[in-house]
Design a protein around this motif. Sequence first.
Motif, PDB file in Angstrom:
ATOM      1  N   HIS A  65       0.813  -1.315  -0.019  1.00 11.93           N
ATOM      2  CA  HIS A  65       0.124   0.089   0.092  1.00 11.93           C
ATOM      3  C   HIS A  65       0.907   1.393   0.064  1.00 11.93           C
ATOM      4  CE1 HIS A  65      -3.564  -2.159   0.552  1.00 11.93           C
ATOM      5  NE2 HIS A  65      -3.091  -2.838   1.540  1.00 11.93           N
ATOM      6  N   THR A  66       1.997   1.219   0.754  1.00 13.08           N
ATOM      7  CA  THR A  66       2.916   2.438   0.777  1.00 13.08           C
ATOM      8  C   THR A  66       4.038   2.687  -0.185  1.00 13.08           C
ATOM      9  OG1 THR A  66       4.162   1.326   2.608  1.00 13.08           O
ATOM     10  CG2 THR A  66       2.245   3.016   3.293  1.00 13.08           C
ATOM     11  N   GLU A  67       4.222   1.184  -0.764  1.00 11.29           N
ATOM     12  CA  GLU A  67       5.449   1.269  -1.624  1.00 11.29           C
ATOM     13  C   GLU A  67       5.252   1.904  -2.896  1.00 11.29           C
ATOM     14  OE1 GLU A  67       7.975  -0.914  -0.602  1.00 11.29           O
ATOM     15  OE2 GLU A  67       9.138  -0.106  -2.301  1.00 11.29           O
ATOM     16  N   ASP A  68       5.809   3.038  -3.287  1.00 15.76           N
ATOM     17  CA  ASP A  68       5.535   3.926  -4.212  1.00 15.76           C
ATOM     18  C   ASP A  68       6.419   3.518  -5.553  1.00 15.76           C
ATOM     19  OD1 ASP A  68       4.804   7.378  -4.005  1.00 15.76           O
ATOM     20  OD2 ASP A  68       3.560   5.723  -4.423  1.00 15.76           O
ATOM     21  N   LEU A  69       7.695   3.170  -5.366  1.00 15.08           N
ATOM     22  CA  LEU A  69       8.485   3.232  -6.346  1.00 15.08           C
ATOM     23  C   LEU A  69       8.984   1.910  -6.804  1.00 15.08           C
ATOM     24  CD1 LEU A  69      11.368   5.860  -4.877  1.00 15.08           C
ATOM     25  CD2 LEU A  69       9.861   6.350  -6.812  1.00 15.08           C
ATOM     26  N   ASN A  70       8.324   0.911  -6.424  1.00 10.00           N
ATOM     27  CA  ASN A  70       8.623  -0.451  -6.923  1.00 10.00           C
ATOM     28  C   ASN A  70       8.428  -0.406  -8.389  1.00 10.00           C
ATOM     29  OD1 ASN A  70       9.484  -2.847  -6.788  1.00 10.00           O
ATOM     30  ND2 ASN A  70       7.453  -3.820  -6.527  1.00 10.00           N
ATOM     31  N   ILE A  71       7.173  -0.428  -8.989  1.00 10.95           N
ATOM     32  CA  ILE A  71       6.681  -0.476 -10.076  1.00 10.95           C
ATOM     33  C   ILE A  71       5.853   0.859 -10.792  1.00 10.95           C
ATOM     34  CG2 ILE A  71       6.664  -3.219 -10.364  1.00 10.95           C
ATOM     35  CD1 ILE A  71       3.645  -2.881  -9.949  1.00 10.95           C
ATOM     36  N   TRP A  72       5.888   0.997 -11.810  1.00 11.45           N
ATOM     37  CA  TRP A  72       5.456   1.998 -12.309  1.00 11.45           C
ATOM     38  C   TRP A  72       4.024   2.194 -11.972  1.00 11.45           C
ATOM     39  CZ3 TRP A  72       9.034   5.217 -13.349  1.00 11.45           C
ATOM     40  CH2 TRP A  72      10.458   4.599 -14.305  1.00 11.45           C
ATOM     41  N   LYS A  73       3.287   3.274 -11.425  1.00 11.80           N
ATOM     42  CA  LYS A  73       2.167   3.290 -11.057  1.00 11.80           C
ATOM     43  C   LYS A  73       1.084   3.677 -12.166  1.00 11.80           C
ATOM     44  CE  LYS A  73       2.418   2.713  -6.827  1.00 11.80           C
ATOM     45  NZ  LYS A  73       2.016   1.202  -6.113  1.00 11.80           N
ATOM     46  N   ARG A  74       1.632   4.425 -13.250  1.00 13.39           N
ATOM     47  CA  ARG A  74       0.476   5.053 -14.175  1.00 13.39           C
ATOM     48  C   ARG A  74       0.242   4.135 -15.219  1.00 13.39           C
ATOM     49  NH1 ARG A  74       2.380  10.121 -17.679  1.00 13.39           N
ATOM     50  NH2 ARG A  74       4.129   8.808 -18.396  1.00 13.39           N
ATOM     51  N   GLY A  75      -1.114   4.107 -15.747  1.00 11.06           N
ATOM     52  CA  GLY A  75      -1.283   3.132 -16.817  1.00 11.06           C
ATOM     53  C   GLY A  75      -0.786   3.757 -18.196  1.00 11.06           C
ATOM     54  N   CYS A  76      -0.587   2.795 -18.989  1.00 12.75           N
ATOM     55  CA  CYS A  76      -0.104   3.110 -20.331  1.00 12.75           C
ATOM     56  C   CYS A  76      -0.896   4.070 -21.458  1.00 12.75           C
ATOM     57  CB  CYS A  76       0.566   1.997 -21.313  1.00 12.75           C
ATOM     58  SG  CYS A  76       1.976   1.210 -20.473  1.00 12.75           S
ATOM     59  N   ARG A  77      -2.246   3.919 -21.081  1.00  9.39           N
ATOM     60  CA  ARG A  77      -3.224   4.500 -21.908  1.00  9.39           C
ATOM     61  C   ARG A  77      -3.270   6.153 -21.828  1.00  9.39           C
ATOM     62  NH1 ARG A  77      -8.691   2.855 -21.003  1.00  9.39           N
ATOM     63  NH2 ARG A  77      -9.068   4.566 -19.506  1.00  9.39           N
ATOM     64  N   ASP A  78      -2.930   6.474 -20.176  1.00  9.54           N
ATOM     65  CA  ASP A  78      -2.879   7.833 -19.764  1.00  9.54           C
ATOM     66  C   ASP A  78      -1.518   8.372 -20.274  1.00  9.54           C
ATOM     67  OD1 ASP A  78      -4.174   7.594 -16.494  1.00  9.54           O
ATOM     68  OD2 ASP A  78      -5.174   8.246 -18.268  1.00  9.54           O
ATOM     69  N   ALA A  79      -0.611   7.514 -20.392  1.00 13.84           N
ATOM     70  CA  ALA A  79       0.855   8.205 -20.734  1.00 13.84           C
ATOM     71  C   ALA A  79       1.004   8.282 -22.243  1.00 13.84           C
ATOM     72  CB  ALA A  79       1.916   6.781 -20.478  1.00 13.84           C
ATOM     73  N   LEU A  80       0.315   7.342 -23.146  1.00  9.54           N
ATOM     74  CA  LEU A  80       0.181   7.650 -24.471  1.00  9.54           C
ATOM     75  C   LEU A  80      -0.726   8.946 -24.818  1.00  9.54           C
ATOM     76  CD1 LEU A  80       0.284   3.959 -26.071  1.00  9.54           C
ATOM     77  CD2 LEU A  80       1.768   5.794 -26.286  1.00  9.54           C
ATOM     78  N   ILE A  81      -1.610   8.931 -24.126  1.00 10.51           N
ATOM     79  CA  ILE A  81      -2.618  10.136 -24.512  1.00 10.51           C
ATOM     80  C   ILE A  81      -1.815  11.518 -24.164  1.00 10.51           C
ATOM     81  CG2 ILE A  81      -4.860  11.365 -23.731  1.00 10.51           C
ATOM     82  CD1 ILE A  81      -5.611   8.945 -25.087  1.00 10.51           C
ATOM     83  N   SER A  82      -1.260  11.436 -22.935  1.00  7.55           N
ATOM     84  CA  SER A  82      -0.675  12.611 -22.657  1.00  7.55           C
ATOM     85  C   SER A  82       0.600  13.108 -23.712  1.00  7.55           C
ATOM     86  CB  SER A  82      -0.081  12.582 -21.108  1.00  7.55           C
ATOM     87  OG  SER A  82       0.748  11.810 -21.049  1.00  7.55           O
ATOM     88  N   TYR A  83       1.117  11.944 -24.181  1.00  5.04           N
ATOM     89  CA  TYR A  83       2.233  12.164 -25.114  1.00  5.04           C
ATOM     90  C   TYR A  83       1.736  12.610 -26.386  1.00  5.04           C
ATOM     91  CZ  TYR A  83       5.966  10.829 -28.474  1.00  5.04           C
ATOM     92  OH  TYR A  83       6.783  10.855 -29.757  1.00  5.04           O
ATOM     93  N   TYR A  84       0.735  12.002 -27.154  1.00  3.81           N
ATOM     94  CA  TYR A  84       0.324  12.290 -28.160  1.00  3.81           C
ATOM     95  C   TYR A  84      -0.471  13.660 -28.053  1.00  3.81           C
ATOM     96  CZ  TYR A  84       1.343   8.113 -30.886  1.00  3.81           C
ATOM     97  OH  TYR A  84       2.117   7.171 -31.402  1.00  3.81           O
ATOM     98  N   GLY A  85      -1.195  13.918 -26.815  1.00  2.00           N
ATOM     99  CA  GLY A  85      -1.818  15.160 -26.838  1.00  2.00           C
ATOM    100  C   GLY A  85      -1.171  16.381 -26.759  1.00  2.00           C
ATOM    101  N   GLY A  86       0.002  16.290 -26.034  1.00  2.00           N
ATOM    102  CA  GLY A  86       1.131  17.530 -26.142  1.00  2.00           C
ATOM    103  C   GLY A  86       1.575  17.926 -27.489  1.00  2.00           C
ATOM    104  N   MET A  87       1.869  16.588 -28.046  1.00  2.00           N
ATOM    105  CA  MET A  87       2.343  16.615 -29.564  1.00  2.00           C
ATOM    106  C   MET A  87       1.145  17.619 -30.542  1.00  2.00           C
ATOM    107  SD  MET A  87       3.501  13.955 -32.409  1.00  2.00           S
ATOM    108  CE  MET A  87       3.927  12.852 -31.094  1.00  2.00           C
ATOM    109  N   MET A  88       0.141  17.029 -30.163  1.00  2.00           N
ATOM    110  CA  MET A  88      -0.941  17.710 -31.272  1.00  2.00           C
ATOM    111  C   MET A  88      -1.391  19.059 -30.767  1.00  2.00           C
ATOM    112  SD  MET A  88      -3.808  14.597 -31.794  1.00  2.00           S
ATOM    113  CE  MET A  88      -3.714  14.000 -30.169  1.00  2.00           C
TER     114      MET A  88
END
Lengths: 345, 341
Positions: free
Chosen positions: B239-262
């Motif tokens: 519950h408290t372990e923050d840095l072990n694995i990536w928390k963010r989902g790939c859909r959010d990551a890709l949307i923000s990447y493409y959104g910034g580009m657009m």
Amino acid sequence: MVLMKMKFPFEKRMKLAQGLWLLSWIATLAGAFTFTLGCFLKTELRRRAEVMDNTEIHAVPNTLMIVGLASLGINYFAGRMCQDALDAGRFPRWKTFLQPYWGVSLLFTLLMLTTVIMSYAMKGNLEWSLKIGLKNGIRFYKDTDTPGRCFQKQTIDRLQMEFQCCGNTDFKDWFEVQWISNRYLDFSSKEVKDRVKSNVDGRYLFDGVPFSCCNPSSPRPCIQDRLTNNSAHYNYEHQTEELNIYIRGCREALVNYYMGLMNTIGAAVLSIFLVQSSVLVSLRYLQTAMEAVAGQENTEIETEGYLLEKGVKETIMEYVTPVLVFLQLNQVGSEDAEAGETPAK
Amino acid sequence: MALMVVKFDLKKRVKLAQFLWLMYWFSVMAGVLVFSMGLFFKIELRKRSEMMDNNESHFVPNLLIAVGLLACGINAMGGKICYDSLDPIKFSRWKPMLKPFLVSCVAFNCLLVLTALLCFLMRIPLQFTLAEGLKNALKFYKDTDTPGRCYMKRTLDQMQMEFRCCGNNNFRDWFEIQWVSNRYLDFSAKEVKDRIGSNVDGKYLMDAVPFSCCNPSSPRPCIQYQVTNNTAHYSYDHHTEDLNIWKRGCRDALISYYGGMMNTIGALVLLVASLEVIVMIGLQYVNTSQSNLADPESESEGWILEKTVKETFTDIMDKMKAMSKGNAVEEGGVDGVATVS
């Protein structure tokens, strides 16, 4: 006996001056390009400075930057001189400037060539520096709570993922080092106590590698622990399994990367060296041809241009003899002083 | 009463033509920039087309490429017109073409604004495409022996490492699918049989994630198996372990990447549109000032519209009505002739 004489009628002199003016501008751009190449190489070396033990390899990009800046100056003056060469009255004012100019420009052009040789010669130095740097990086991998070393883990992990390598020489380097911090080991469990007792230094060693050694091209999920134990995993044989983790060591990967970079830069610098040399040779011909015109009434006569007034050997002797005389004078002076002292006694 | 009248003597006309010629060359370069941005966007979409289920619409980058090429053409022609405008003979050849050219410039500017708007709006269909595509990508992660899907594992692993994300919405997506192929499962082992027996579809599910979800910034070696089991690892609380694995989902990551580009591309297209409006107004001034010349050296007037905006608008409406009435009268005449006979 003049070296490489050439006749220069008036028109040929004008053409030489104009061509040289254009060439000197190209060489100026080439000099700026050399400077940027030096900056780029230095930046790339700085990025991985944490896995390098010393900064001796930085001599190559530093020299490149100095040579680039110097050639900007050399070629700028060459351009100014050819602009004045078109007018026979204005050229003589460069006379006193030319002697030191030749010395400086020959020095920096030779330095350009030395840089290329240096980039090949320092490969061994780079490899040694990386060997020690990576060894320390792997040793301090677990020290994420020690100030000054807390980012070693992140650096090594990112390095292994980016360069697709594992360990120093190869992945077995991880078996000889304790890369899990004691904070995360349960010292009350039997397995941990056995492993710690099994070696002299009391380190927790096991045949596993960090996740950053995993190869994404592997068809099966990554096997990172009990690598040498075939029975621990279903349908697994570590001698034939090639794609599971990266086989290559990071030292080899980094040396290949930097040598590739320096080979490309070396080839570019060699061609820039050829351009620079042709600028200097043409300028020498122009200078000697214009010197013959000076003082004449008709400035449109044909003159001769040459590279050296005397032969190569004689010119060298001309410069070396004063130095020798200076040294001998010193010696003779000290002998006289000794001879003067002993009779006094 | 014309709109925004400016007096032009010969010197001012020459200066206007030269300045406008320079601005047209900048616009040509801006058109090249739009073209290259469209190309870049298209390549980026193609790179991740596997995550989008090969279903993504390439309409926006294709439109950007077309608009970029069109801008180069129109601006080059405009530059040529400005170059010729100072020579009365050459200009008289261009004169009949100028009015339709300016009308097409207006249409082109509207197209540019529309393109920018589409760039900003493309985020929405992209979200749906990515949600569907990533769901399938995770399902096919284990099929490294199926032709057509054998590189899905590598693509997904590299994407998770590059974009620092895990799973579709978050890392728990990996718990709901079988991502270890049956080829590597020992079906004689009790643990495997238990897990397969525990769910309806007979899938081997576990609370584990692939290695590509691991975060290198974690102070401890990566915990990818038994992620939700606190007792399986020493000094671990998921519950408290923050840095072990990536928390963010790939859909959010890709949307923000493409959104910034657009967003960046849309903003740049709007800037190019404003540049086009400026050169169009300049060309109208050149056109009107050259048309009103008594002789080549005299002073003349230039304006944007001959009458005011309202009058010009009513003029256009009248013309359109007259055209449609003319059609109707012709048809009526033909019918009349037909009935007579």
